[in-house]
Design an enzyme around this catalytic site. Sequence first.
Site, PDB file in Angstrom:
ATOM      1  CB  SER A 160      -3.027  11.484   2.700  1.00 26.30           C
ATOM      2  OG  SER A 160      -2.599  10.990   1.170  1.00 26.30           O
ATOM      3  CE1 TYR A 175      -5.793  15.471   0.110  1.00 28.13           C
ATOM      4  CE2 TYR A 175      -3.890  14.211  -0.413  1.00 28.13           C
ATOM      5  CZ  TYR A 175      -5.130  14.518   0.161  1.00 28.13           C
ATOM      6  OH  TYR A 175      -5.823  13.156   0.324  1.00 28.13           O
ATOM      7  CE  LYS A 191      -5.810  14.706   3.724  1.00 28.06           C
ATOM      8  NZ  LYS A 191      -7.126  14.300   4.586  1.00 28.06           N
TER       9      LYS A 191
HETATM   10  P1  NAD Z   1     -14.723  11.905  -0.980  1.00 29.24           P
HETATM   11  O1  NAD Z   1     -14.821  13.058  -1.714  1.00 29.24           O
HETATM   12  O2  NAD Z   1     -15.467  10.746  -1.681  1.00 29.24           O
HETATM   13  O3  NAD Z   1     -15.374  12.220   0.447  1.00 29.24           O
HETATM   14  C1  NAD Z   1     -15.153  13.487   1.111  1.00 29.24           C
HETATM   15  C2  NAD Z   1     -16.450  13.786   1.902  1.00 29.24           C
HETATM   16  O4  NAD Z   1     -15.925  15.093   2.737  1.00 29.24           O
HETATM   17  C3  NAD Z   1     -17.457  14.281   0.910  1.00 29.24           C
HETATM   18  O5  NAD Z   1     -18.789  13.679   1.286  1.00 29.24           O
HETATM   19  C4  NAD Z   1     -17.628  15.762   1.151  1.00 29.24           C
HETATM   20  O6  NAD Z   1     -19.090  16.302   0.968  1.00 29.24           O
HETATM   21  C5  NAD Z   1     -17.187  15.900   2.329  1.00 29.24           C
HETATM   22  N1  NAD Z   1     -16.444  17.257   2.508  1.00 29.24           N
HETATM   23  C6  NAD Z   1     -15.265  18.022   1.939  1.00 29.24           C
HETATM   24  N2  NAD Z   1     -15.253  18.898   2.329  1.00 29.24           N
HETATM   25  C7  NAD Z   1     -16.026  19.291   3.184  1.00 29.24           C
HETATM   26  C8  NAD Z   1     -16.481  20.406   4.450  1.00 29.24           C
HETATM   27  N3  NAD Z   1     -15.701  21.606   3.997  1.00 29.24           N
HETATM   28  N4  NAD Z   1     -17.293  20.424   5.035  1.00 29.24           N
HETATM   29  C9  NAD Z   1     -18.137  19.139   5.159  1.00 29.24           C
HETATM   30  N5  NAD Z   1     -17.876  18.134   4.361  1.00 29.24           N
HETATM   31  C10 NAD Z   1     -16.857  18.122   3.395  1.00 29.24           C
HETATM   32  O7  NAD Z   1     -13.279  11.281  -0.810  1.00 29.24           O
HETATM   33  P2  NAD Z   1     -12.551  10.154   0.265  1.00 29.24           P
HETATM   34  O8  NAD Z   1     -11.551   9.725  -1.012  1.00 29.24           O
HETATM   35  O9  NAD Z   1     -13.667   9.440   0.551  1.00 29.24           O
HETATM   36  O10 NAD Z   1     -11.611  11.162   1.270  1.00 29.24           O
HETATM   37  C11 NAD Z   1     -11.925  10.909   2.490  1.00 29.24           C
HETATM   38  C12 NAD Z   1     -10.577  11.349   3.309  1.00 29.24           C
HETATM   39  O11 NAD Z   1      -9.545  10.542   2.941  1.00 29.24           O
HETATM   40  C13 NAD Z   1     -10.130  12.877   2.779  1.00 29.24           C
HETATM   41  O12 NAD Z   1      -9.626  13.513   4.134  1.00 29.24           O
HETATM   42  C14 NAD Z   1      -9.061  12.367   1.922  1.00 29.24           C
HETATM   43  O13 NAD Z   1      -8.133  13.665   1.671  1.00 29.24           O
HETATM   44  C15 NAD Z   1      -8.353  11.247   2.415  1.00 29.24           C
HETATM   45  N6  NAD Z   1      -7.747  10.564   1.343  1.00 29.24           N
HETATM   46  C16 NAD Z   1      -8.262  10.032   0.225  1.00 29.24           C
HETATM   47  C17 NAD Z   1      -7.486   9.194  -0.477  1.00 29.24           C
HETATM   48  C18 NAD Z   1      -8.068   8.872  -1.807  1.00 29.24           C
HETATM   49  O14 NAD Z   1      -7.341   8.241  -2.829  1.00 29.24           O
HETATM   50  N7  NAD Z   1      -9.176   8.803  -2.059  1.00 29.24           N
HETATM   51  C19 NAD Z   1      -6.022   9.224  -0.369  1.00 29.24           C
HETATM   52  C20 NAD Z   1      -5.622   9.317   0.974  1.00 29.24           C
HETATM   53  C21 NAD Z   1      -6.424  10.072   1.732  1.00 29.24           C
END
Ligand code: NAD
Length: 264
Positions: free
Chosen positions: A156, A171, A175
């Site tokens: 991230s 967080y 990251k």
């Molecule tokens: P999201 O919440 O839409 O998807 C995350 C998925 O991970 C979900 O399906 C959830 O059920 C699964 N998950 C969470 N904890 C889990 C566990 N302990 N075991 C198994 N599955 C688990 O979020 P997203 O935005 O798609 O995020 C995906 C990645 O991208 C994450 O690592 C997040 O930190 C990173 N990220 C997201 C953003 C953003 O703005 N959305 C920005 C930077 C980084």
Amino acid sequence: MQKNIFDNFSLAGKVAVITGGARGIGYAVADCYCQAGASVALIDYNAEQVKQSSKALSAEYGCKVESYILDVAQPAKCDEAIAQIVQDFGTIDIFVGNAGIIWIDGAIISEEGLNNGIDKWRRIMDINLNANYYFARSVGQIFKEKKSGSFILTASMSGSIVNVPNYQAAYNVSKAGVKHMAKSLAVEWASFNARVNSISPGYIDSGLSDALDPAILAKWNSLIPFGRQGLPQELVGAYLYLASDASTYTSGSDIAIDGAYCSV
Ligand code: NAD
């Protein structure tokens, strides 16, 4: 290496594992990999959603997509899942460590005093950071035997910068760890030709920010130079590049995709 440059981006015949693949960024990556010809194993703890997502992808693209339901914070379950995937698919060529959660009211010292959040801190580290280590142990063995493989971690921009206001030290630290894990493993695994990279999204319109305070979200959004959040689909080109033979000399890199947020 193929003669036609576009053939280098094909994932035909490859097996990809994606954690957190039920929805959001992980699901968009799975959709892209299926289109590129891969077979895909989706790992998630949201049982209903991951089953539905696997079904939707195999119906749409006619490729093999299976779901594996587990909490990635449990090392023994991670080992079991990888063993099962190898049994079901024959091998693993690409691993995307993407499952992640946020902790939105995680100020260490809040207005009320000390935030009693040791369990939450540990949970964030376990899911966002340690799980990638749990999977690296078993997937790394497979890549070593094959003398190839691509290990991709979703980090991230919060691993590099601290947004304002900020109540999410856990967080951010998790990251930053993810980014440095990718670099460290890239050096360690170079001897057996496996590549390790990370991708650092900015604010992406997925399910992750649903729980955020709208006022904080509005403030963060107002600071994005592009004037809007990104879409999961706007990340997948980078995930395809890193998974494919187009990136055979790319390792230890972090690709920032943040609408210029970190350039300000
Ligand atoms: P999201 O919440 O839409 O998807 C995350 C998925 O991970 C979900 O399906 C959830 O059920 C699964 N998950 C969470 N904890 C889990 C566990 N302990 N075991 C198994 N599955 C688990 O979020 P997203 O935005 O798609 O995020 C995906 C990645 O991208 C994450 O690592 C997040 O930190 C990173 N990220 C997201 C953003 C953003 O703005 N959305 C920005 C930077 C980084």
